[in-house]
Design a protein around this motif. Structure first.
Motif, PDB file in Angstrom:
ATOM      1  N   VAL A  88      14.493 -28.282  30.001  1.00 18.83           N
ATOM      2  CA  VAL A  88      14.876 -28.939  28.757  1.00 18.83           C
ATOM      3  C   VAL A  88      16.395 -28.919  28.653  1.00 18.83           C
ATOM      4  O   VAL A  88      17.027 -27.888  28.870  1.00 18.83           O
ATOM      5  CB  VAL A  88      14.252 -28.230  27.541  1.00 18.83           C
ATOM      6  N   GLN A  89      16.952 -30.059  28.312  1.00 22.11           N
ATOM      7  CA  GLN A  89      18.398 -30.150  28.103  1.00 22.11           C
ATOM      8  C   GLN A  89      18.689 -30.871  26.804  1.00 22.11           C
ATOM      9  O   GLN A  89      17.962 -31.787  26.423  1.00 22.11           O
ATOM     10  CB  GLN A  89      19.059 -30.883  29.276  1.00 22.11           C
ATOM     11  N   LEU A  90      19.723 -30.435  26.115  1.00 20.76           N
ATOM     12  CA  LEU A  90      20.149 -31.052  24.871  1.00 20.76           C
ATOM     13  C   LEU A  90      21.652 -31.309  24.914  1.00 20.76           C
ATOM     14  O   LEU A  90      22.412 -30.470  25.400  1.00 20.76           O
ATOM     15  CB  LEU A  90      19.818 -30.164  23.672  1.00 20.76           C
ATOM     16  N   GLN A  91      22.038 -32.441  24.359  1.00 19.20           N
ATOM     17  CA  GLN A  91      23.445 -32.817  24.328  1.00 19.20           C
ATOM     18  C   GLN A  91      23.757 -33.331  22.925  1.00 19.20           C
ATOM     19  O   GLN A  91      23.317 -34.411  22.544  1.00 19.20           O
ATOM     20  CB  GLN A  91      23.736 -33.903  25.361  1.00 19.20           C
ATOM     21  N   ALA A  92      24.524 -32.557  22.178  1.00 21.29           N
ATOM     22  CA  ALA A  92      24.869 -32.927  20.802  1.00 21.29           C
ATOM     23  C   ALA A  92      26.170 -33.714  20.759  1.00 21.29           C
ATOM     24  O   ALA A  92      27.069 -33.488  21.577  1.00 21.29           O
ATOM     25  CB  ALA A  92      24.986 -31.683  19.942  1.00 21.29           C
ATOM     26  N   SER A  93      26.259 -34.611  19.794  1.00 20.94           N
ATOM     27  CA  SER A  93      27.478 -35.401  19.606  1.00 20.94           C
ATOM     28  C   SER A  93      27.545 -35.878  18.169  1.00 20.94           C
ATOM     29  O   SER A  93      26.587 -35.726  17.410  1.00 20.94           O
ATOM     30  CB  SER A  93      27.494 -36.590  20.575  1.00 20.94           C
ATOM     31  N   GLY A  94      28.683 -36.463  17.816  1.00 24.17           N
ATOM     32  CA  GLY A  94      28.810 -37.075  16.503  1.00 24.17           C
ATOM     33  C   GLY A  94      29.677 -36.319  15.521  1.00 24.17           C
ATOM     34  O   GLY A  94      29.924 -36.802  14.416  1.00 24.17           O
ATOM     35  N   GLY A  95      30.144 -35.143  15.891  1.00 21.39           N
ATOM     36  CA  GLY A  95      31.005 -34.403  14.992  1.00 21.39           C
ATOM     37  C   GLY A  95      32.376 -35.048  14.883  1.00 21.39           C
ATOM     38  O   GLY A  95      32.707 -35.983  15.614  1.00 21.39           O
ATOM     39  N   GLY A  96      33.164 -34.542  13.964  1.00 19.87           N
ATOM     40  CA  GLY A  96      34.502 -35.073  13.784  1.00 19.87           C
ATOM     41  C   GLY A  96      35.119 -34.586  12.494  1.00 19.87           C
ATOM     42  O   GLY A  96      34.598 -33.688  11.840  1.00 19.87           O
ATOM     43  N   LEU A  97      36.235 -35.201  12.153  1.00 17.65           N
ATOM     44  CA  LEU A  97      36.956 -34.867  10.924  1.00 17.65           C
ATOM     45  C   LEU A  97      36.636 -35.915   9.866  1.00 17.65           C
ATOM     46  O   LEU A  97      36.760 -37.122  10.130  1.00 17.65           O
ATOM     47  CB  LEU A  97      38.452 -34.837  11.204  1.00 17.65           C
ATOM     48  N   VAL A  98      36.234 -35.470   8.703  1.00 16.77           N
ATOM     49  CA  VAL A  98      35.884 -36.381   7.624  1.00 16.77           C
ATOM     50  C   VAL A  98      36.364 -35.792   6.306  1.00 16.77           C
ATOM     51  O   VAL A  98      36.447 -34.562   6.162  1.00 16.77           O
ATOM     52  CB  VAL A  98      34.351 -36.630   7.603  1.00 16.77           C
ATOM     53  N   GLN A  99      36.691 -36.649   5.369  1.00 21.44           N
ATOM     54  CA  GLN A  99      37.100 -36.185   4.052  1.00 21.44           C
ATOM     55  C   GLN A  99      35.889 -35.788   3.228  1.00 21.44           C
ATOM     56  O   GLN A  99      34.770 -36.288   3.447  1.00 21.44           O
ATOM     57  CB  GLN A  99      37.886 -37.276   3.331  1.00 21.44           C
ATOM     58  N   ALA A 100      36.097 -34.911   2.281  1.00 27.05           N
ATOM     59  CA  ALA A 100      35.032 -34.513   1.374  1.00 27.05           C
ATOM     60  C   ALA A 100      34.430 -35.747   0.710  1.00 27.05           C
ATOM     61  O   ALA A 100      35.161 -36.661   0.296  1.00 27.05           O
ATOM     62  CB  ALA A 100      35.558 -33.548   0.331  1.00 27.05           C
ATOM     63  N   GLY A 101      33.108 -35.743   0.640  1.00 32.21           N
ATOM     64  CA  GLY A 101      32.399 -36.896   0.097  1.00 32.21           C
ATOM     65  C   GLY A 101      31.973 -37.903   1.143  1.00 32.21           C
ATOM     66  O   GLY A 101      31.184 -38.809   0.848  1.00 32.21           O
ATOM     67  N   GLY A 102      32.480 -37.749   2.346  1.00 35.50           N
ATOM     68  CA  GLY A 102      32.160 -38.672   3.419  1.00 35.50           C
ATOM     69  C   GLY A 102      30.847 -38.338   4.103  1.00 35.50           C
ATOM     70  O   GLY A 102      30.117 -37.434   3.690  1.00 35.50           O
ATOM     71  N   SER A 103      30.559 -39.101   5.153  1.00 32.21           N
ATOM     72  CA  SER A 103      29.294 -38.971   5.868  1.00 32.21           C
ATOM     73  C   SER A 103      29.521 -38.907   7.375  1.00 32.21           C
ATOM     74  O   SER A 103      30.500 -39.457   7.886  1.00 32.21           O
ATOM     75  CB  SER A 103      28.391 -40.168   5.556  1.00 32.21           C
ATOM     76  N   LEU A 104      28.602 -38.267   8.043  1.00 31.34           N
ATOM     77  CA  LEU A 104      28.562 -38.239   9.500  1.00 31.34           C
ATOM     78  C   LEU A 104      27.103 -38.216   9.927  1.00 31.34           C
ATOM     79  O   LEU A 104      26.248 -37.713   9.197  1.00 31.34           O
ATOM     80  CB  LEU A 104      29.247 -36.987  10.064  1.00 31.34           C
ATOM     81  N   ARG A 105      26.843 -38.744  11.111  1.00 30.79           N
ATOM     82  CA  ARG A 105      25.519 -38.617  11.692  1.00 30.79           C
ATOM     83  C   ARG A 105      25.643 -37.919  13.034  1.00 30.79           C
ATOM     84  O   ARG A 105      26.314 -38.428  13.946  1.00 30.79           O
ATOM     85  CB  ARG A 105      24.837 -39.969  11.883  1.00 30.79           C
ATOM     86  N   LEU A 106      25.023 -36.769  13.117  1.00 33.79           N
ATOM     87  CA  LEU A 106      24.985 -36.039  14.376  1.00 33.79           C
ATOM     88  C   LEU A 106      23.797 -36.507  15.201  1.00 33.79           C
ATOM     89  O   LEU A 106      22.719 -36.773  14.664  1.00 33.79           O
ATOM     90  CB  LEU A 106      24.883 -34.540  14.131  1.00 33.79           C
ATOM     91  N   SER A 107      24.012 -36.592  16.506  1.00 34.75           N
ATOM     92  CA  SER A 107      22.944 -36.991  17.421  1.00 34.75           C
ATOM     93  C   SER A 107      22.747 -35.915  18.468  1.00 34.75           C
ATOM     94  O   SER A 107      23.686 -35.194  18.822  1.00 34.75           O
ATOM     95  CB  SER A 107      23.304 -38.307  18.116  1.00 34.75           C
ATOM     96  N   CYS A 108      21.527 -35.822  18.949  1.00 32.06           N
ATOM     97  CA  CYS A 108      21.220 -34.852  20.000  1.00 32.06           C
ATOM     98  C   CYS A 108      20.289 -35.535  20.995  1.00 32.06           C
ATOM     99  O   CYS A 108      19.146 -35.863  20.665  1.00 32.06           O
ATOM    100  CB  CYS A 108      20.557 -33.619  19.411  1.00 32.06           C
ATOM    101  N   GLU A 109      20.824 -35.776  22.175  1.00 25.94           N
ATOM    102  CA  GLU A 109      20.023 -36.375  23.238  1.00 25.94           C
ATOM    103  C   GLU A 109      19.243 -35.271  23.940  1.00 25.94           C
ATOM    104  O   GLU A 109      19.830 -34.263  24.347  1.00 25.94           O
ATOM    105  CB  GLU A 109      20.923 -37.109  24.230  1.00 25.94           C
ATOM    106  N   THR A 110      17.946 -35.457  24.043  1.00 21.94           N
ATOM    107  CA  THR A 110      17.104 -34.431  24.643  1.00 21.94           C
ATOM    108  C   THR A 110      16.427 -34.944  25.909  1.00 21.94           C
ATOM    109  O   THR A 110      16.241 -36.152  26.078  1.00 21.94           O
ATOM    110  CB  THR A 110      16.024 -33.953  23.661  1.00 21.94           C
ATOM    111  N   SER A 111      16.054 -34.037  26.756  1.00 19.35           N
ATOM    112  CA  SER A 111      15.239 -34.359  27.927  1.00 19.35           C
ATOM    113  C   SER A 111      14.308 -33.199  28.197  1.00 19.35           C
ATOM    114  O   SER A 111      14.669 -32.041  27.964  1.00 19.35           O
ATOM    115  CB  SER A 111      16.119 -34.640  29.155  1.00 19.35           C
TER     116      SER A 111
END
Length: 127
Positions: free
Chosen positions: A1-24
């Motif tokens: 099993v392998q997992l690869q997370a992505s989608g983080g970053g810098l955002v201002q308060a009140g903002g949004s982000l979507r984290l993704s995790c590719e799995t196998s």
């Protein structure tokens, strides 16, 4: 099993982000999967998880109503949609899967119940 997370970053308060995790090597109809986070100087904590055994979903109190966990079986992807972000959400976020098929979210909110982890993605929320 392998997992690869992505989608983080810098955002201002009140903002949004979507984290993704590719799995196998893992199917979302078995075991459990979830997102954890670790802020500097703090222990790793469960943010959200899903137990396939009973279909239950857990959200940590501080993220209820703001974060949503989801999965796409066809794409082997795990997601964490994060809205109304706050500075206290700043942390490294990890996706994880557990091969245990029994138990509910009381069990799967604990990091020690997971077998495989992604490498982590940093989320920084500025005030």
């Amino acid at each position: 099993v392998q997992l690869q997370a992505s989608g983080g970053g810098l955002v201002q308060a009140g903002g949004s982000l979507r984290l993704s995790c590719e799995t196998s090597g893992f199917t979302f109809d078995k075991g459990a999967y979830g997102w954890f986070r670790q802020a500097p100087g703090k222990e790793r904590e469960g943010v959200s998880c899903v137990s396939s055994g009973d279909g239950s979903t857990f959200y940590e109190d501080s993220v209820k109503g703001r974060f949503t966990i989801s999965s796409d079986n066809d794409k082997n992807m795990l997601y964490l949609e994060m809205n109304s972000l706050k500075p206290e959400d700043t942390a490294v976020y990890y996706c994880a899967v557990s091969l245990y098929n029994s138990g509910n979210t009381d069990r799967f909110r604990r990091p020690e119940e997971y077998h495989y982890w992604g490498q982590g993605t940093l989320v920084t929320v500025s005030s």
